[in-house]
Design a protein around this motif. Structure first.
Motif, PDB file in Angstrom:
ATOM      1  N   LEU A   4       0.818  -1.207   0.000  1.00 52.43           N
ATOM      2  CA  LEU A   4       0.000   0.000   0.000  1.00 52.43           C
ATOM      3  C   LEU A   4       0.853   1.260   0.000  1.00 52.43           C
ATOM      4  CD1 LEU A   4      -2.751  -1.107   2.534  1.00 52.43           C
ATOM      5  CD2 LEU A   4      -2.801  -1.205   0.047  1.00 52.43           C
ATOM      6  N   GLU A  27       0.549   6.747  -0.013  1.00 48.65           N
ATOM      7  CA  GLU A  27      -0.278   5.572   0.265  1.00 48.65           C
ATOM      8  C   GLU A  27      -1.280   5.367  -0.865  1.00 48.65           C
ATOM      9  OE1 GLU A  27      -0.318   3.576   3.091  1.00 48.65           O
ATOM     10  OE2 GLU A  27       1.370   4.647   3.936  1.00 48.65           O
ATOM     11  N   PRO A  30      -6.558   0.263  -0.621  1.00 48.73           N
ATOM     12  CA  PRO A  30      -6.620  -1.167  -0.946  1.00 48.73           C
ATOM     13  C   PRO A  30      -7.635  -1.499  -2.034  1.00 48.73           C
ATOM     14  CG  PRO A  30      -7.384  -0.771   1.298  1.00 48.73           C
ATOM     15  CD  PRO A  30      -6.902   0.532   0.756  1.00 48.73           C
ATOM     16  N   SER A  61      -7.512   0.202   5.701  1.00 50.61           N
ATOM     17  CA  SER A  61      -6.157   0.687   5.474  1.00 50.61           C
ATOM     18  C   SER A  61      -5.831   1.718   6.541  1.00 50.61           C
ATOM     19  CB  SER A  61      -6.047   1.321   4.084  1.00 50.61           C
ATOM     20  OG  SER A  61      -4.784   1.909   3.938  1.00 50.61           O
TER      21      SER A  61
END
Length: 74
Positions: A4, A27, A30, A61
């Motif tokens: 991620l 980031e 997901p 996440s």
């Protein structure tokens, strides 16, 4: 397995007045790695789902604190 957290090396100008950040990170959510929602996907219990902000563990996440930047004298 997908990660991620992604990293890249930005362009560093020789005329930049600030000290450069040589590696930057970001980031990715997901849900980028899940096409359609599969049937019978496991679920959190309602109280835990409210705390995590999602009903499905596969879509959870956490937002970790960014890594500490080490100062290097060059």
């Amino acid at each position: 397995m997908h990660t991620l957290r992604k990293y890249y090396h930005p362009y560093i100008s020789p005329f930049d007045p600030c000290p450069p950040i040589k590696v930057k990170g970001y980031e990715t959510p997901p849900n980028l790695y899940m096409g359609f929602q599969p049937p019978s996907l496991p679920q959190f219990e309602p109280k835990k789902a409210l705390a995590y902000g999602t009903l499905w563990p596969a879509l959870y996440s956490p937002y970790p604190s960014p890594p500490v930047r080490k100062e290097v004298n060059e």
